[in-house]
Design an enzyme around this catalytic site. Structure first.
Site, PDB file in Angstrom:
ATOM      1  N   LYS A  46     -16.245 -34.872 -10.644  1.00 54.32           N
ATOM      2  CA  LYS A  46     -17.442 -34.950 -11.451  1.00 54.32           C
ATOM      3  C   LYS A  46     -17.455 -33.865 -12.515  1.00 54.32           C
ATOM      4  O   LYS A  46     -18.282 -33.857 -13.417  1.00 54.32           O
ATOM      5  CB  LYS A  46     -18.676 -34.767 -10.551  1.00 54.32           C
ATOM      6  CG  LYS A  46     -18.751 -35.759  -9.440  1.00 54.32           C
ATOM      7  CD  LYS A  46     -19.843 -35.362  -8.431  1.00 54.32           C
ATOM      8  CE  LYS A  46     -19.727 -36.169  -7.184  1.00 54.32           C
ATOM      9  NZ  LYS A  46     -19.983 -35.359  -5.983  1.00 54.32           N
ATOM     10  N   GLY A  47     -16.520 -32.913 -12.415  1.00 51.97           N
ATOM     11  CA  GLY A  47     -16.585 -31.711 -13.238  1.00 51.97           C
ATOM     12  C   GLY A  47     -16.561 -31.940 -14.735  1.00 51.97           C
ATOM     13  O   GLY A  47     -17.180 -31.204 -15.494  1.00 51.97           O
ATOM     14  N   ASP A 106      -6.897 -24.530 -13.947  1.00 55.01           N
ATOM     15  CA  ASP A 106      -6.827 -23.330 -13.108  1.00 55.01           C
ATOM     16  C   ASP A 106      -5.392 -23.196 -12.602  1.00 55.01           C
ATOM     17  O   ASP A 106      -4.525 -22.655 -13.295  1.00 55.01           O
ATOM     18  CB  ASP A 106      -7.859 -23.474 -11.986  1.00 55.01           C
ATOM     19  CG  ASP A 106      -8.005 -22.233 -11.130  1.00 55.01           C
ATOM     20  OD1 ASP A 106      -7.172 -21.321 -11.263  1.00 55.01           O
ATOM     21  OD2 ASP A 106      -8.930 -22.162 -10.312  1.00 55.01           O
ATOM     22  N   VAL A 156     -16.436 -19.891 -12.343  1.00 59.36           N
ATOM     23  CA  VAL A 156     -17.561 -20.171 -13.240  1.00 59.36           C
ATOM     24  C   VAL A 156     -18.248 -21.475 -12.848  1.00 59.36           C
ATOM     25  O   VAL A 156     -17.644 -22.336 -12.191  1.00 59.36           O
ATOM     26  CB  VAL A 156     -17.086 -20.264 -14.712  1.00 59.36           C
ATOM     27  CG1 VAL A 156     -16.621 -18.910 -15.219  1.00 59.36           C
ATOM     28  CG2 VAL A 156     -15.979 -21.309 -14.882  1.00 59.36           C
TER      29      VAL A 156
HETATM   30  P1  XMP Z   1      -6.555 -26.757 -10.672  1.00 53.49           P
HETATM   31  O1  XMP Z   1      -6.384 -25.545  -9.803  1.00 53.49           O
HETATM   32  O2  XMP Z   1      -6.059 -28.004 -10.018  1.00 53.49           O
HETATM   33  O3  XMP Z   1      -8.108 -26.816 -10.768  1.00 53.49           O
HETATM   34  O4  XMP Z   1      -6.048 -26.544 -12.082  1.00 53.49           O
HETATM   35  C1  XMP Z   1      -8.767 -27.805 -11.409  1.00 53.49           C
HETATM   36  C2  XMP Z   1     -10.025 -28.124 -10.654  1.00 53.49           C
HETATM   37  O5  XMP Z   1     -10.493 -27.054  -9.831  1.00 53.49           O
HETATM   38  C3  XMP Z   1     -11.876 -26.856 -10.002  1.00 53.49           C
HETATM   39  N1  XMP Z   1     -12.097 -25.481 -10.488  1.00 53.49           N
HETATM   40  C4  XMP Z   1     -13.275 -24.886 -10.661  1.00 53.49           C
HETATM   41  N2  XMP Z   1     -14.517 -25.348 -10.462  1.00 53.49           N
HETATM   42  N3  XMP Z   1     -15.402 -23.284 -11.186  1.00 53.49           N
HETATM   43  C5  XMP Z   1     -15.580 -24.538 -10.736  1.00 53.49           C
HETATM   44  O6  XMP Z   1     -16.724 -24.965 -10.597  1.00 53.49           O
HETATM   45  C6  XMP Z   1     -14.185 -22.747 -11.408  1.00 53.49           C
HETATM   46  O7  XMP Z   1     -14.086 -21.573 -11.821  1.00 53.49           O
HETATM   47  C7  XMP Z   1     -13.074 -23.591 -11.114  1.00 53.49           C
HETATM   48  N4  XMP Z   1     -11.738 -23.414 -11.216  1.00 53.49           N
HETATM   49  C8  XMP Z   1     -11.179 -24.583 -10.814  1.00 53.49           C
HETATM   50  C9  XMP Z   1     -12.339 -27.900 -10.982  1.00 53.49           C
HETATM   51  O8  XMP Z   1     -12.885 -28.967 -10.260  1.00 53.49           O
HETATM   52  C10 XMP Z   1     -11.090 -28.361 -11.678  1.00 53.49           C
HETATM   53  O9  XMP Z   1     -11.157 -29.718 -12.031  1.00 53.49           O
END
Ligand code: XMP
Length: 181
Positions: A46-47, A106, A156
């Site tokens: 959902k992000g 991330d 965040v």
């Molecule tokens: P990756 O590690 O697969 O991460 O690149 C992507 C997904 O991880 C979640 N994500 C976060 N969600 N705050 C959040 O609310 C953050 O700081 C954060 N860092 C990673 C997010 O769902 C993203 O799609």
């Protein structure tokens, strides 16, 4: 500013006006890079919901939009290291030029896994766009073609990003108080 939600935020990292301006230029880049349009946009739920809704309304092309549900965090503040596809149906992408949108880059596992799956399913091309990219070494070799903002490696919330399902509706990107985690 005095709301129960605002009280959980230690500081605003990127405010609404700054996000809006950046989306204007990201949309212009996308318009410029795909002059013929005909893009299939895939939004990771959902992000990326809020980011994608605001970005795509700035792109004047004929777009088709699909959504995919993937999970990598499972509720906490650390990536689980495993990306699960939660939908029973996968969109038809064979031969399509795809723009994949996620909220934040991330570890890179999510973009890598979804990009690989789209190519396996026959997509002709996959470009990627994220609102945020953490300034850190990635577990997977992947970078996004369109990046809104580079940020420090901190957790965040807001503008679609959540902690335990909350804070997605904040109109800005913020850092949570320790007491709220
Ligand atoms: P990756 O590690 O697969 O991460 O690149 C992507 C997904 O991880 C979640 N994500 C976060 N969600 N705050 C959040 O609310 C953050 O700081 C954060 N860092 C990673 C997010 O769902 C993203 O799609």
């Amino acid at each position: 500013m005095h709301s129960p939600v605002r009280n959980d935020i230690e500081r605003v990292l990127i405010d609404e006006a700054v996000i809006g301006k950046r989306l204007d230029s990201m949309a212009a880049d996308i318009e410029h890079d795909f002059p013929e349009g005909r893009l299939l946009v895939i939004i990771l739920l959902k992000g990326a919901l809020v980011f994608a809704a605001d970005l795509l309304r700035r792109v004047p092309h004929l777009l088709e939009i699909e959504c995919l549900n993937v999970a990598s965090y499972h509720g906490g503040t650390e990536s689980s290291g495993k990306v699960d596809f939660l939908d029973r149906h996968f969109p038809e992408v064979r031969g399509r030029r795809v723009l994949l949108l996620d909220d934040i880059l991330d570890t890179g596992r999510t973009l890598r896994a979804v990009q690989d799956r789209l190519l396996t399913e026959g997509a002709a091309e996959v470009r990627t766009g994220v609102l945020l990219a953490k300034d850190k070494a990635r577990a997977e070799e992947v970078e996004a073609d369109y990046v809104g903002f580079e940020i420090e490696d901190e957790f965040v919330v807001g503008y679609g990003l959540d902690f335990m399902g909350r804070y997605r509706n904040l109109p800005y990107i913020g850092v949570l108080k320790r007491s709220a985690i």
